[in-house]
Each structure stands twice: as C-alpha cells, then as structure tokens.
Design an enzyme around this catalytic site. Structure first.
Site, PDB file in Angstrom:
ATOM      1  N   ASP A 151      88.943-110.140 -33.949  1.00 15.14           N
ATOM      2  CA  ASP A 151      88.017-109.645 -32.843  1.00 15.14           C
ATOM      3  C   ASP A 151      87.917-110.648 -31.709  1.00 15.14           C
ATOM      4  O   ASP A 151      88.050-111.606 -31.927  1.00 15.14           O
ATOM      5  CB  ASP A 151      86.995-109.239 -33.554  1.00 15.14           C
ATOM      6  CG  ASP A 151      85.963-110.106 -34.575  1.00 15.14           C
ATOM      7  OD1 ASP A 151      86.603-111.231 -34.425  1.00 15.14           O
ATOM      8  OD2 ASP A 151      85.298-109.582 -35.415  1.00 15.14           O
TER       9      ASP A 151
ATOM     10  N   GLU B  13      81.621-101.507 -35.872  1.00 12.50           N
ATOM     11  CA  GLU B  13      80.330-101.383 -36.538  1.00 12.50           C
ATOM     12  C   GLU B  13      80.111 -99.892 -37.095  1.00 12.50           C
ATOM     13  O   GLU B  13      80.757 -98.941 -36.628  1.00 12.50           O
ATOM     14  CB  GLU B  13      79.277-101.157 -34.838  1.00 12.50           C
ATOM     15  CG  GLU B  13      79.668-102.447 -34.084  1.00 12.50           C
ATOM     16  CD  GLU B  13      78.741-103.714 -34.590  1.00 12.50           C
ATOM     17  OE1 GLU B  13      78.311-103.880 -35.625  1.00 12.50           O
ATOM     18  OE2 GLU B  13      78.542-104.838 -33.719  1.00 12.50           O
TER      19      GLU B  13
ATOM     20  N   HIS C 108      79.563-104.235 -41.288  1.00 10.95           N
ATOM     21  CA  HIS C 108      80.689-104.124 -40.372  1.00 10.95           C
ATOM     22  C   HIS C 108      81.779-105.218 -40.810  1.00 10.95           C
ATOM     23  O   HIS C 108      81.731-106.275 -41.396  1.00 10.95           O
ATOM     24  CB  HIS C 108      80.447-104.507 -38.738  1.00 10.95           C
ATOM     25  CG  HIS C 108      80.355-105.898 -38.337  1.00 10.95           C
ATOM     26  ND1 HIS C 108      79.239-106.279 -37.260  1.00 10.95           N
ATOM     27  CD2 HIS C 108      80.498-107.043 -38.850  1.00 10.95           C
ATOM     28  CE1 HIS C 108      79.251-107.401 -37.023  1.00 10.95           C
ATOM     29  NE2 HIS C 108      79.967-107.942 -38.320  1.00 10.95           N
TER      30      HIS C 108
HETATM   31  C1  GLP Z   1      80.939-111.172 -37.168  1.00 13.45           C
HETATM   32  C2  GLP Z   1      82.371-110.871 -36.925  1.00 13.45           C
HETATM   33  C3  GLP Z   1      83.019-110.830 -38.110  1.00 13.45           C
HETATM   34  C4  GLP Z   1      82.587-111.683 -39.172  1.00 13.45           C
HETATM   35  C5  GLP Z   1      81.100-111.244 -39.550  1.00 13.45           C
HETATM   36  C6  GLP Z   1      80.431-112.149 -40.453  1.00 13.45           C
HETATM   37  O1  GLP Z   1      79.989-110.759 -36.306  1.00 13.45           O
HETATM   38  N1  GLP Z   1      82.537-110.142 -35.928  1.00 13.45           N
HETATM   39  O2  GLP Z   1      84.292-110.994 -37.886  1.00 13.45           O
HETATM   40  O3  GLP Z   1      83.246-111.526 -40.415  1.00 13.45           O
HETATM   41  O4  GLP Z   1      80.470-111.035 -38.390  1.00 13.45           O
HETATM   42  O5  GLP Z   1      79.920-113.341 -39.898  1.00 13.45           O
HETATM   43  P1  GLP Z   1      79.570-114.778 -40.563  1.00 13.45           P
HETATM   44  O6  GLP Z   1      80.633-115.107 -41.503  1.00 13.45           O
HETATM   45  O7  GLP Z   1      79.194-115.529 -39.749  1.00 13.45           O
HETATM   46  O8  GLP Z   1      78.388-114.192 -41.414  1.00 13.45           O
END
Ligand code: GLP
Length: 243
Positions: A68, A143, A138
């Site tokens: 992403d 989302e 998500h």
């Molecule tokens: C983010 C990203 C995702 C990620 C998720 C978890 O917003 N869009 O790709 O896997 O949320 O993030 P984290 O590993 O920092 O909890």
C-alpha cells in the site's frame, strides 16, 4: 474449508524469528519468490531478523511487491511506505529497486493500480504475502467495508488509519487517500502470513480468525483463504480458554 494455523510465540522477538524461519524456508524452496511485503511496525522485527541472516539467504531472484501507499506520495517523501520498505527490508537485504513492484504514485491512480495488477498477473500471482492487521480489521488499506472481491484501487482512509499513520512519523501531515493491493489479489496468494503483536491487537485478531466472515472485518476473509498462518505473540492471542 481451510482454517488459519496459529503459531503463538512467547514475545515479539520470538514472533519475528518464527516468521523469519518461515520466510527463509519458502525462499529456499523457491528463490524466484513473488513476495508481498507489508510495512507498519509489526513486520519490522521480521525484516531485521532476515537482514541478520542475509549471508544465508539467496534473494537474487525474489520479487518484492508493495502492499500500500499514500496517494501522491513519492519515495523521496519521508511518509512514503515504499521508502520505509526499502530502508527496512529490501536495501539492507541487497534487493535492488528494480526487483520491487510498486504502486506508482506519479501517475493516475486507476492506471497505477491496473499496471500493478497486470505485472502481478504476468508474474503468476503472489507466492507469499506478509501482512499485518489494522485495529479496525483492515489488510493493507482495505478498510471496512471491503469484500473479498475488492480489487487493487484508490481508497479513502478511515479516521483510525489516519491516526495510526500519524503515529509512524509524529506530527507529519497524513494523506487521506491511498492505493492498496485489493482483497482479491491478497486472498489469491498461495500463502499468507499474518503478523500481530501486543494486547491492543487481541480483540481484532479474535474477530478476524474466529468471528463472522464479513466485509466489516476485511481480515476475516482470511478464514477462507488458501494457506494462512497467523504468527502472534501471547499478548495478541486470546485462545478460547482465555476468552
Ligand atoms: C497500516 C497499514 C497496513 C499495516 C497495518 C498494521 O495502516 N496500512 O499495511 O499492516 O496498518 O500496522 P502496524 O503493524 O503498525 O500495527
């Protein structure tokens, strides 16, 4: 129906080593691996672990796919998720940038998503997808609500994602639009590793792996994907006896 396997690790370091063992094994089995790699905080320990094993890994034929990116944000921008992936994973592992398939933010979003999907099709799909999970369920920036057929596309970020993103770089302005690999492409991956760490993820991990399969929790579609391994630390795991 396949059921996600769950590996419960002692702590974050153990989770990172366990996930690295799995990725290293897949790389050894298929050096020309099509690997989708998330950013976010959770996979950073895994990437550091792989980097520490660099001499034992053959990454010369791997292709890394971006998950992403914020709309309009180029790699030189400090908020760039591609930049984060390069700094934390591909560059220290010695994977050149031409082995990374990106969501191109310099062109029109629909064209960038179509080009990504075309490259993925030509490459034969993902062999392994490394994913984290958002606290709203998500995957990438799919989302809620996102159904299993949602394609690679431009999306509007939820308030929760904007808040999480702000935490990555302090007070930097967070874009409200993003490009994400679609649920359709993620769920078609031949294998998925879902990483989650810490108590704040426990409730959503439970809903994703054991709750109703619904677009309101996009990660719940992992219950219907091919070969899913959730690598969790104890804090993120809530077994039935602990409910
Ligand atoms: C983010 C990203 C995702 C990620 C998720 C978890 O917003 N869009 O790709 O896997 O949320 O993030 P984290 O590993 O920092 O909890």
């Amino acid at each position: 129906m396949p059921v996600p396997s769950v590996l419960v690790c002692e702590d974050y370091a153990d989770l990172s080593r366990t996930a690295a063992d799995l990725v290293a094994e897949r790389l050894a089995q298929k050096p020309a691996l099509n690997l989708l790699a998330a950013t976010g905080n959770t996979p950073m320990g895994l990437y550091a672990e792989l980097v520490s094993r660099r001499d034992a890994l053959d990454v010369s034929r791997v292709r890394v796919f971006q998950l992403d990116e914020y709309a309009g944000v180029g790699i030189e921008d400090r908020r760039s998720l591609l930049g984060w992936l390069v700094r934390s994973f591909t560059a220290p592992l010695g994977i050149p940038e031409d082995r990374i398939v990106r969501l191109d933010t310099a062109i029109e979003p629909a064209a960038a998503c179509a080009a990504f999907e075309e490259t993925l099709r030509e490459a034969g799909g993902f062999d392994l997808a490394i994913l984290g999970i958002g606290s709203n369920g998500h995957l990438g920036f799919n989302e809620p609500p996102s159904d299993a057929g949602a394609p690679t596309r431009e999306v509007t970020l939820s308030a929760q994602s904007v808040e999480t993103s702000a935490g990555y770089w302090g007070d930097a302005e967070v874009p409200t639009r993003a490009l994400t690999v679609g649920m359709r492409e993620l769920l078609a991956s031949r294998e998925i590793v879902l990483l989650a760490s810490g108590a704040p993820k426990r409730a959503i991990v439970r809903r994703a792996l054991g709750g109703a399969v619904t677009p309101e929790v996009p990660a719940s579609f992992l219950q219907e994907a091919k070969r899913v391994t959730a690598v969790l630390d104890r804090a993120a795991w809530c077994g039935e006896d602990e409910a």
